[in-house]
Motif scaffolding. Structure first.
Motif, PDB file in Angstrom:
ATOM      1  N   GLU A 104     -51.145  -2.596  59.100  1.00  0.00           N
ATOM      2  CA  GLU A 104     -52.118  -3.228  59.994  1.00  0.00           C
ATOM      3  C   GLU A 104     -53.359  -3.635  59.213  1.00  0.00           C
ATOM      4  O   GLU A 104     -53.837  -2.885  58.360  1.00  0.00           O
ATOM      5  CB  GLU A 104     -52.495  -2.247  61.111  1.00  0.00           C
ATOM      6  N   SER A 105     -53.887  -4.821  59.509  1.00  0.00           N
ATOM      7  CA  SER A 105     -55.087  -5.281  58.824  1.00  0.00           C
ATOM      8  C   SER A 105     -56.321  -4.580  59.397  1.00  0.00           C
ATOM      9  O   SER A 105     -56.308  -4.064  60.523  1.00  0.00           O
ATOM     10  CB  SER A 105     -55.251  -6.794  58.986  1.00  0.00           C
ATOM     11  N   LEU A 143     -53.367 -19.714  64.073  1.00  0.00           N
ATOM     12  CA  LEU A 143     -52.993 -18.507  63.336  1.00  0.00           C
ATOM     13  C   LEU A 143     -51.701 -17.913  63.881  1.00  0.00           C
ATOM     14  O   LEU A 143     -50.831 -17.471  63.115  1.00  0.00           O
ATOM     15  CB  LEU A 143     -54.107 -17.456  63.426  1.00  0.00           C
ATOM     16  N   GLN A 144     -51.542 -17.917  65.182  1.00  0.00           N
ATOM     17  CA  GLN A 144     -50.314 -17.376  65.776  1.00  0.00           C
ATOM     18  C   GLN A 144     -49.104 -18.227  65.400  1.00  0.00           C
ATOM     19  O   GLN A 144     -48.016 -17.692  65.110  1.00  0.00           O
ATOM     20  CB  GLN A 144     -50.455 -17.295  67.299  1.00  0.00           C
ATOM     21  N   LEU A 146     -48.785 -19.964  62.635  1.00  0.00           N
ATOM     22  CA  LEU A 146     -48.518 -19.714  61.225  1.00  0.00           C
ATOM     23  C   LEU A 146     -47.879 -18.348  60.993  1.00  0.00           C
ATOM     24  O   LEU A 146     -47.216 -18.130  59.971  1.00  0.00           O
ATOM     25  CB  LEU A 146     -49.823 -19.820  60.425  1.00  0.00           C
ATOM     26  N   ARG A 147     -48.073 -17.431  61.938  1.00  0.00           N
ATOM     27  CA  ARG A 147     -47.474 -16.099  61.820  1.00  0.00           C
ATOM     28  C   ARG A 147     -46.127 -15.999  62.513  1.00  0.00           C
ATOM     29  O   ARG A 147     -45.526 -14.928  62.579  1.00  0.00           O
ATOM     30  CB  ARG A 147     -48.438 -15.054  62.403  1.00  0.00           C
ATOM     31  N   ALA A 149     -45.468 -16.457  65.815  1.00  0.00           N
ATOM     32  CA  ALA A 149     -45.584 -15.753  67.097  1.00  0.00           C
ATOM     33  C   ALA A 149     -44.712 -16.408  68.159  1.00  0.00           C
ATOM     34  O   ALA A 149     -44.332 -17.583  68.066  1.00  0.00           O
ATOM     35  CB  ALA A 149     -47.040 -15.745  67.551  1.00  0.00           C
ATOM     36  N   ASP A 203     -57.810 -14.481  56.843  1.00  0.00           N
ATOM     37  CA  ASP A 203     -57.106 -15.679  57.301  1.00  0.00           C
ATOM     38  C   ASP A 203     -57.949 -16.547  58.226  1.00  0.00           C
ATOM     39  O   ASP A 203     -58.006 -17.778  58.071  1.00  0.00           O
ATOM     40  CB  ASP A 203     -55.802 -15.290  58.007  1.00  0.00           C
ATOM     41  N   ARG A 204     -58.586 -15.927  59.206  1.00  0.00           N
ATOM     42  CA  ARG A 204     -59.346 -16.721  60.173  1.00  0.00           C
ATOM     43  C   ARG A 204     -60.507 -17.448  59.499  1.00  0.00           C
ATOM     44  O   ARG A 204     -60.787 -18.611  59.805  1.00  0.00           O
ATOM     45  CB  ARG A 204     -59.851 -15.828  61.311  1.00  0.00           C
ATOM     46  N   PRO A 287     -42.463  -5.880  65.834  1.00  0.00           N
ATOM     47  CA  PRO A 287     -42.044  -7.063  65.081  1.00  0.00           C
ATOM     48  C   PRO A 287     -40.630  -7.476  65.502  1.00  0.00           C
ATOM     49  O   PRO A 287     -39.865  -6.655  66.026  1.00  0.00           O
ATOM     50  CB  PRO A 287     -42.066  -6.583  63.625  1.00  0.00           C
TER      51      PRO A 287
END
Length: 463
Positions: A104-105, A143-144, A146-147, A149, A203-204, A287
């Motif tokens: 976790e970040s 961002l979602q 790119l991940r 989601a 990232d953001r 995940p």
């Protein structure tokens, strides 16, 4: 009020904000609102505009969370106190300890603990207002994507959602960061800038500084159109949630799910039902690889295999035909927590002000229901109770005049599933364990023939 594409045509200010809050909170201004106040430009604009519109019966206060991640965090808390004092808004400063789970970040861990602390501080029916704006929504959707989601991630941030005993409301999603800063400058309001916002390794921040300027140069209306896409996606997710809720209801055995019923679903519906079950209980979705493992090998395993799948914050265990869900220990908890113990958050409950208490992280709520034949003596309770998870070594006296018993032994004798033992909320009066939710009451709070006010303590696990 809106231009084509959903963008508001009115400038940000007290009047426009009041109109938006009236849309999101039907009883506005006859409401209680609490601003999540960081001291940055966005939340300062929100608090400043609210303070300018405030008039009875609107109740306004603010909360600042000190994550203690930066050496200047106390200075920021002091700044927030000065601004709130100048605006005549009551402010509470709460501290938080951020401990990322494996994988976790730091950002994600801080966000989780922040919302947990805010939710715990929220009063019955109160609306927590956050200052997320149109640019935040654009960043979140990108961002979602790119991940990788799913729909829930791409749907981004709703304007209103349930939170603890009240609501989470985001009234600024129709305005840009630039519009909010313009309002601050016009009113002479001061704000602070978090130096972490310039860290391009996050990232953001990288997206905001390097990617979005190019996107806006080519597509100036990107924020508005992406927000529209998020609304469409949210609608599709609501339909999936309805289907998931129905499938979980058919498979439910108390708080657990029948593996046999889940196996009868198509793979897509099975994954959707499991995802809904997990998130509805207050846990982060697993995940994709972990979800596939639960929906496939775990459900297909022999009934005596007892397979389990864990990810940061949660674990799914199969015992015989039933799947159970519980919290998994954090990085510093494994050595100190006995088997079945839980690193769940400690929650304060002023039961006189609210007879029902949602317990974030526990997957349910506790309710004190008045009952003239109830087993609990209300007059034996202190004004404030404390709820926490197991830590090991707990004892209580469940039978009047009987011996104190170890909670571990009681749970074994009652055949409480191992996966549920750590999730059972324990209710304390000071340092004394007085109740195990849904199971036992200590002699000290048990009602007698002389008790004038009686009740039942009801534990309702999330559906």
């Amino acid at each position: 009020m809106r231009r084509a594409g959903g963008r508001r045509s009115v400038a940000f200010g007290p009047r426009a904000l009041s109109a938006r809050l009236a849309e999101l909170l039907p009883d506005f201004p006859q409401v209680s609102v609490c601003v999540a106040f960081s001291g940055g430009p966005d939340s300062t604009a929100l608090l400043g505009a609210l303070a300018a519109t405030r008039a009875p019966p609107l109740e306004l206060r603010a909360i600042h969370i000190d994550h203690r991640l930066h050496p200047h965090s106390r200075r920021w808390s002091a700044h927030c106190a000065r601004v709130a004092r100048a605006l005549a808004v009551p402010l509470t400063v709460l501290s938080a300890t951020v401990a990322p789970l494996p994988g976790e970040s730091l950002e994600a861990a801080a966000r989780t603990v922040r919302y947990r602390r805010l939710g715990e501080a929220l009063r019955d029916g109160e609306a927590l207002l956050t200052a997320h704006h149109e640019d935040d929504q654009l960043e979140t959707v990108l961002l979602q994507l790119l991940r990788g989601a799913g729909l829930a991630g791409i749907a981004a941030m709703p304007a209103r959602a349930p939170l603890a005993r009240g609501f989470l409301v985001r009234p600024l999603l129709a305005w840009s960061r630039q519009e909010l800063v313009a309002y601050l400058r016009a009113r002479g309001l001061e704000w602070i800038e978090d130096p972490m916002n310039s860290e391009l390794r996050l990232d953001r921040n990288y997206l905001r500084a390097r990617v979005l300027p190019a996107i806006r140069e080519r597509w100036p209306a990107a924020a508005t159109t992406v927000t529209r896409t998020a609304r469409h996606t949210a609608e599709a997710q609501r339909l999936l949630d309805e289907l998931g809720r129905a499938d979980v209801a058919r498979a439910a055995f108390g708080a657990r799910l029948s593996a046999k019923v889940l196996r009868a679903l198509t793979p897509e519906r099975r994954r959707n039902a499991l995802r809904y079950w997990i998130t509805a209980a207050g846990y982060r979705p697993p995940p994709a690889s972990r979800l596939e493992e639960i929906a496939g090998p775990v459900l297909a395993a022999r009934s005596d295999a007892q397979p389990r799948v864990s990810w940061p914050g949660a674990v799914v265990l199969r015992e015989a035909d039933l799947l159970s869900l519980s919290a998994s220990p954090g990085p510093g908890d494994r050595a100190s927590c006995p088997p079945g113990a839980s690193p769940l958050p400690e929650v304060s409950w002023s039961w006189g002000r609210g007879r029902s208490r949602v317990l974030p992280g526990y997957g349910g709520r506790l309710t004190l229901k008045p009952d003239e034949r109830g087993p609990l003596d209300l007059e034996a309770l202190p004004a404030t109770l404390t709820v926490r998870g197991r830590r090991g070594g707990e004892r209580l006296r469940p039978v009047r005049g009987g011996p104190h018993r170890a909670l571990k032994s009681l749970m074994q004798e009652a055949r409480v599933p191992v996966a549920e033992r750590g999730r059972r909320p324990l209710v304390y009066a000071g340092d004394t364990l007085i109740a195990v939710a849904g199971l036992w009451l200590d002699e000290s709070v048990q009602a007698s023939a002389a008790s004038r006010r009686r009740a039942r303590l009801i534990w309702s696990a999330a559906d």
